[in-house]
Each structure stands twice: as C-alpha cells, then as structure tokens.
Design a protein around this motif. Structure first.
Motif, PDB file in Angstrom:
ATOM      1  N   ILE A  24       0.840  -1.204   0.000  1.00  0.00           N
ATOM      2  CA  ILE A  24       0.000   0.000   0.000  1.00  0.00           C
ATOM      3  C   ILE A  24       0.876   1.255   0.000  1.00  0.00           C
ATOM      4  O   ILE A  24       0.469   2.310  -0.498  1.00  0.00           O
ATOM      5  CB  ILE A  24      -0.946  -0.007   1.216  1.00  0.00           C
ATOM      6  CG1 ILE A  24      -1.966   1.119   1.115  1.00  0.00           C
ATOM      7  CG2 ILE A  24      -0.183   0.116   2.503  1.00  0.00           C
ATOM      8  CD1 ILE A  24      -3.040   0.923   0.087  1.00  0.00           C
ATOM      9  N   HIS A  25       2.118   1.126   0.525  1.00  0.00           N
ATOM     10  CA  HIS A  25       3.016   2.283   0.613  1.00  0.00           C
ATOM     11  C   HIS A  25       3.367   2.814  -0.765  1.00  0.00           C
ATOM     12  O   HIS A  25       3.766   3.951  -0.926  1.00  0.00           O
ATOM     13  CB  HIS A  25       4.309   1.916   1.351  1.00  0.00           C
ATOM     14  CG  HIS A  25       4.064   1.451   2.740  1.00  0.00           C
ATOM     15  ND1 HIS A  25       3.905   2.324   3.789  1.00  0.00           N
ATOM     16  CD2 HIS A  25       3.917   0.212   3.250  1.00  0.00           C
ATOM     17  CE1 HIS A  25       3.678   1.626   4.893  1.00  0.00           C
ATOM     18  NE2 HIS A  25       3.678   0.360   4.594  1.00  0.00           N
ATOM     19  N   SER A  57      -9.313  23.513  -0.478  1.00  0.00           N
ATOM     20  CA  SER A  57      -8.806  22.486   0.439  1.00  0.00           C
ATOM     21  C   SER A  57      -7.746  21.634  -0.253  1.00  0.00           C
ATOM     22  O   SER A  57      -6.772  21.207   0.368  1.00  0.00           O
ATOM     23  CB  SER A  57      -9.939  21.617   0.985  1.00  0.00           C
ATOM     24  OG  SER A  57     -10.464  20.790  -0.015  1.00  0.00           O
ATOM     25  N   TRP A  65       1.609  19.038   2.081  1.00  0.00           N
ATOM     26  CA  TRP A  65       2.268  17.755   1.875  1.00  0.00           C
ATOM     27  C   TRP A  65       3.486  17.862   0.970  1.00  0.00           C
ATOM     28  O   TRP A  65       4.416  17.066   1.092  1.00  0.00           O
ATOM     29  CB  TRP A  65       1.282  16.711   1.336  1.00  0.00           C
ATOM     30  CG  TRP A  65       0.469  16.115   2.433  1.00  0.00           C
ATOM     31  CD1 TRP A  65      -0.795  16.428   2.781  1.00  0.00           C
ATOM     32  CD2 TRP A  65       0.909  15.103   3.355  1.00  0.00           C
ATOM     33  NE1 TRP A  65      -1.186  15.685   3.864  1.00  0.00           N
ATOM     34  CE2 TRP A  65      -0.169  14.871   4.237  1.00  0.00           C
ATOM     35  CE3 TRP A  65       2.093  14.385   3.510  1.00  0.00           C
ATOM     36  CZ2 TRP A  65      -0.091  13.940   5.260  1.00  0.00           C
ATOM     37  CZ3 TRP A  65       2.164  13.455   4.531  1.00  0.00           C
ATOM     38  CH2 TRP A  65       1.078  13.236   5.390  1.00  0.00           C
TER      39      TRP A  65
ATOM     40  N   SER B  27       4.516  17.695  15.331  1.00  0.00           N
ATOM     41  CA  SER B  27       5.070  16.755  14.355  1.00  0.00           C
ATOM     42  C   SER B  27       4.284  16.766  13.045  1.00  0.00           C
ATOM     43  O   SER B  27       3.122  17.161  12.996  1.00  0.00           O
ATOM     44  CB  SER B  27       5.025  15.330  14.914  1.00  0.00           C
ATOM     45  OG  SER B  27       3.681  14.912  14.994  1.00  0.00           O
ATOM     46  N   THR B  28       4.948  16.270  11.991  1.00  0.00           N
ATOM     47  CA  THR B  28       4.249  16.175  10.711  1.00  0.00           C
ATOM     48  C   THR B  28       3.218  15.046  10.774  1.00  0.00           C
ATOM     49  O   THR B  28       2.244  15.032  10.034  1.00  0.00           O
ATOM     50  CB  THR B  28       5.237  15.972   9.544  1.00  0.00           C
ATOM     51  OG1 THR B  28       4.697  14.993   8.664  1.00  0.00           O
ATOM     52  CG2 THR B  28       6.568  15.513  10.003  1.00  0.00           C
ATOM     53  N   TRP B  31       0.308  17.286  11.771  1.00  0.00           N
ATOM     54  CA  TRP B  31      -0.135  18.368  10.892  1.00  0.00           C
ATOM     55  C   TRP B  31      -0.444  17.935   9.467  1.00  0.00           C
ATOM     56  O   TRP B  31      -1.270  18.532   8.801  1.00  0.00           O
ATOM     57  CB  TRP B  31       0.882  19.518  10.899  1.00  0.00           C
ATOM     58  CG  TRP B  31       0.824  20.263  12.174  1.00  0.00           C
ATOM     59  CD1 TRP B  31       1.725  20.219  13.202  1.00  0.00           C
ATOM     60  CD2 TRP B  31      -0.236  21.136  12.606  1.00  0.00           C
ATOM     61  NE1 TRP B  31       1.295  21.014  14.239  1.00  0.00           N
ATOM     62  CE2 TRP B  31       0.107  21.584  13.911  1.00  0.00           C
ATOM     63  CE3 TRP B  31      -1.426  21.565  12.037  1.00  0.00           C
ATOM     64  CZ2 TRP B  31      -0.692  22.461  14.624  1.00  0.00           C
ATOM     65  CZ3 TRP B  31      -2.239  22.453  12.756  1.00  0.00           C
ATOM     66  CH2 TRP B  31      -1.867  22.883  14.029  1.00  0.00           C
ATOM     67  N   GLY B  32       0.211  16.879   9.000  1.00  0.00           N
ATOM     68  CA  GLY B  32      -0.118  16.363   7.674  1.00  0.00           C
ATOM     69  C   GLY B  32      -1.585  15.978   7.608  1.00  0.00           C
ATOM     70  O   GLY B  32      -2.337  16.485   6.762  1.00  0.00           O
ATOM     71  N   PRO B  33      -2.032  15.083   8.499  1.00  0.00           N
ATOM     72  CA  PRO B  33      -3.461  14.743   8.517  1.00  0.00           C
ATOM     73  C   PRO B  33      -4.372  15.927   8.784  1.00  0.00           C
ATOM     74  O   PRO B  33      -5.465  15.987   8.224  1.00  0.00           O
ATOM     75  CB  PRO B  33      -3.557  13.717   9.662  1.00  0.00           C
ATOM     76  CG  PRO B  33      -2.213  13.108   9.731  1.00  0.00           C
ATOM     77  CD  PRO B  33      -1.261  14.187   9.382  1.00  0.00           C
ATOM     78  N   ALA B  35      -3.964  18.888   7.738  1.00  0.00           N
ATOM     79  CA  ALA B  35      -4.127  19.526   6.432  1.00  0.00           C
ATOM     80  C   ALA B  35      -5.141  18.774   5.587  1.00  0.00           C
ATOM     81  O   ALA B  35      -5.963  19.370   4.895  1.00  0.00           O
ATOM     82  CB  ALA B  35      -2.786  19.572   5.706  1.00  0.00           C
ATOM     83  N   ASN B  36      -5.117  17.460   5.648  1.00  0.00           N
ATOM     84  CA  ASN B  36      -6.020  16.661   4.836  1.00  0.00           C
ATOM     85  C   ASN B  36      -7.474  16.777   5.246  1.00  0.00           C
ATOM     86  O   ASN B  36      -8.359  16.491   4.451  1.00  0.00           O
ATOM     87  CB  ASN B  36      -5.594  15.189   4.896  1.00  0.00           C
ATOM     88  CG  ASN B  36      -4.721  14.814   3.728  1.00  0.00           C
ATOM     89  OD1 ASN B  36      -4.921  15.289   2.623  1.00  0.00           O
ATOM     90  ND2 ASN B  36      -3.737  13.967   3.956  1.00  0.00           N
ATOM     91  N   GLY B  38      -9.219  19.272   5.471  1.00  0.00           N
ATOM     92  CA  GLY B  38      -9.906  20.258   4.635  1.00  0.00           C
ATOM     93  C   GLY B  38     -10.776  19.602   3.588  1.00  0.00           C
ATOM     94  O   GLY B  38     -11.865  20.088   3.266  1.00  0.00           O
ATOM     95  N   ILE B  39     -10.309  18.465   3.060  1.00  0.00           N
ATOM     96  CA  ILE B  39     -11.049  17.811   1.978  1.00  0.00           C
ATOM     97  C   ILE B  39     -12.404  17.273   2.457  1.00  0.00           C
ATOM     98  O   ILE B  39     -13.437  17.583   1.853  1.00  0.00           O
ATOM     99  CB  ILE B  39     -10.187  16.703   1.324  1.00  0.00           C
ATOM    100  CG1 ILE B  39      -8.894  17.308   0.786  1.00  0.00           C
ATOM    101  CG2 ILE B  39     -10.963  16.038   0.205  1.00  0.00           C
ATOM    102  CD1 ILE B  39      -7.950  16.289   0.178  1.00  0.00           C
ATOM    103  N   PHE B  69      -6.104   5.266   1.287  1.00  0.00           N
ATOM    104  CA  PHE B  69      -5.378   5.881   2.379  1.00  0.00           C
ATOM    105  C   PHE B  69      -5.880   5.471   3.751  1.00  0.00           C
ATOM    106  O   PHE B  69      -5.146   5.588   4.738  1.00  0.00           O
ATOM    107  CB  PHE B  69      -5.317   7.407   2.201  1.00  0.00           C
ATOM    108  CG  PHE B  69      -4.135   7.837   1.373  1.00  0.00           C
ATOM    109  CD1 PHE B  69      -4.236   7.983   0.008  1.00  0.00           C
ATOM    110  CD2 PHE B  69      -2.896   8.029   1.967  1.00  0.00           C
ATOM    111  CE1 PHE B  69      -3.126   8.342  -0.750  1.00  0.00           C
ATOM    112  CE2 PHE B  69      -1.778   8.391   1.216  1.00  0.00           C
ATOM    113  CZ  PHE B  69      -1.892   8.539  -0.143  1.00  0.00           C
ATOM    114  N   PHE B  72      -3.585   2.709   4.127  1.00  0.00           N
ATOM    115  CA  PHE B  72      -2.234   3.236   4.280  1.00  0.00           C
ATOM    116  C   PHE B  72      -1.997   3.750   5.699  1.00  0.00           C
ATOM    117  O   PHE B  72      -0.954   3.481   6.301  1.00  0.00           O
ATOM    118  CB  PHE B  72      -2.036   4.368   3.263  1.00  0.00           C
ATOM    119  CG  PHE B  72      -0.704   5.053   3.312  1.00  0.00           C
ATOM    120  CD1 PHE B  72      -0.549   6.236   4.026  1.00  0.00           C
ATOM    121  CD2 PHE B  72       0.375   4.545   2.625  1.00  0.00           C
ATOM    122  CE1 PHE B  72       0.674   6.881   4.055  1.00  0.00           C
ATOM    123  CE2 PHE B  72       1.601   5.192   2.644  1.00  0.00           C
ATOM    124  CZ  PHE B  72       1.751   6.365   3.365  1.00  0.00           C
ATOM    125  N   VAL B  76       1.243   2.226   8.000  1.00  0.00           N
ATOM    126  CA  VAL B  76       2.512   2.896   8.277  1.00  0.00           C
ATOM    127  C   VAL B  76       2.895   2.681   9.741  1.00  0.00           C
ATOM    128  O   VAL B  76       2.083   2.294  10.572  1.00  0.00           O
ATOM    129  CB  VAL B  76       2.452   4.412   7.987  1.00  0.00           C
ATOM    130  CG1 VAL B  76       2.357   4.663   6.506  1.00  0.00           C
ATOM    131  CG2 VAL B  76       1.310   5.070   8.727  1.00  0.00           C
TER     132      VAL B  76
END
Lengths: 119, 106
Positions: A24-25, A57, A65, B27-28, B31-33, B35-36, B38-39, B69, B72, B76
């Motif tokens: 999946i990665h 968005s 990202w 941490s990223t 903040w990465g999630p 940011a996501n 927004g969708i 995802f 995913f 991870v």
C-alpha cells in the motif's frame, strides 16, 4: 546456479522492496495522481460549476504535503511530486473561480438574484 | 510526577502539557493529517449546496483515494489514527456526493 540476493536484478529488488508495488506504501501515493488527472479534466468544466471549498482544500493539502514530503524520513519524492501537482491544478481552478466571480456575468446574476429576493 | 490522586481535569491538563504530547502536536505526523481534513470538511459543506457543483471525476477519484489511504494510515509505522479518521469521514462524504451526483445526472 546460485540464487543469492546479489543476483536479483534491480527490478526484482524494487518489486519486492518494503515500499514497493506489492504494498500500500507504493499504491496509495501513486493513486493520488488520479486527483491530478481529475483536476486537469475539471479544467474543462465551466467555472460557475466549480466548488471553491473543495479546490482551496486541495491547494492547502497539496502545499502542506509538498513541504512535508521533504521533511519526513526518508524523503519521499514521488509524494512531493504528486502533491505539487495537486496544489498546482487546485490553484488553477481557484484562479478560474475567482476570475468568474469578478466577471460581469456573475455580477449580473448576483443583481438578478438580489432583485428577485427583494421583490 | 505521580497522577494517582489527581482530579480528571488536572490529569487531562497534565497529559496535554507532557513532552510526549507537545512533540506530537509539533510533528508532521499530526499536521499532515490536519491539512487533509480540509477535503472532507469541504465535501460535507458541499452536500448542502447544489449538486451541479459536483465534479463526477474528482468525486470518484477521491473515493478511491480515501479507500486506499484508510489502509495506508493503518499500515505505516506508527499507525496514524488521525489520518485514518480523516479518510474514513472523507469516504463517507465523497460517497454521499457521488450518490447526489448520480441522482442529479440521471
């Protein structure tokens, strides 16, 4: 007829790698390109039918990202590339929406709606 | 640093002030999630708007994207539950929009 890993071709090593095409990665980030392709397809849609919320968005997440993919360990250049394009296509759409909202056509519609609702 | 006799409120404040939590918030991984999110939020907002605004292509792509995802996020190291939640919600929102799109464009 030794079959030590040293004799695996680069392709085989890639295919069997922990972030390779069997996992999946690999596919999740690879699939994100569909968002870019959908975005490019949407350039053909009329601006009045675009969603400002969705496109802003996408720009925000694409930009963040893009930055984070160079900060994580290990750096992920495929992730960097796809998010750069997500942000790019999103920005183009936002530009089209803002352009439309400043156009005479849109202003006329706003006036008509205001007239109808106050009548 | 014993929390044995704290009230719930003071235990919560202690947890929020801990180094572990502060490292997470900066941490990223966090903040990465964020940011996501927004969708899905945009999609939820858009469910209240006219269905002519829905892009069939983008909605279909986002359905596949969030499905992949969700997997995913749990694959991870370490698992990212915030990202999982974001894509879980987005999957629902995009499927809703997809349904509205199909109904509108019969």
């Amino acid at each position: 007829m030794a079959t030590a890993t040293a004799s695996q071709s680069a392709l085989q090593r890639f295919i069997n790698s922990p972030a390779g095409p069997k996992t999946i990665h690999f596919w999740a980030p690879a699939m994100k390109w569909a968002l870019v392709i959908a975005g490019i397809g949407d350039l053909a849609r009329p601006a009045e039918n675009l969603s400002l919320a969705q496109n802003t968005s996408l720009v925000a997440t694409g930009l963040i990202w893009t930055r984070y993919s160079t900060v994580i360990i290990p750096k992920n250049w495929p992730l960097f590339a796809v998010n750069l394009f997500v942000a790019g296509t999103g920005l183009m759409q936002v530009g089209r929406i803002m352009n439309y909202r400043m156009s005479d056509e849109y202003k006329q519609k706003q006036q008509q709606e205001a007239a109808v609702s106050s009548a | 640093m014993s929390q044995a006799s704290g009230s719930i409120a003071s235990r919560i404040t202690q947890k929020l002030g801990s180094k572990e939590f502060r490292n997470y918030i900066t941490s990223t991984h966090f903040w990465g999630p964020v940011a996501n999110w927004g969708i899905p939020l945009a999609a939820i907002g858009d469910t209240q708007k006219d269905p002519s605004l829905i892009s069939g292509n983008m909605t279909a792509a986002l359905c596949v994207y969030s499905a992949l995802f969700m997997r995913f996020a749990l694959a991870v190291q370490p698992k990212n539950y915030l990202l999982f939640a974001c894509h879980f919600v987005n999957e629902g929102a995009q499927l809703t929009q997809g349904y509205r799109y199909l109904q509108y464009n019969k």
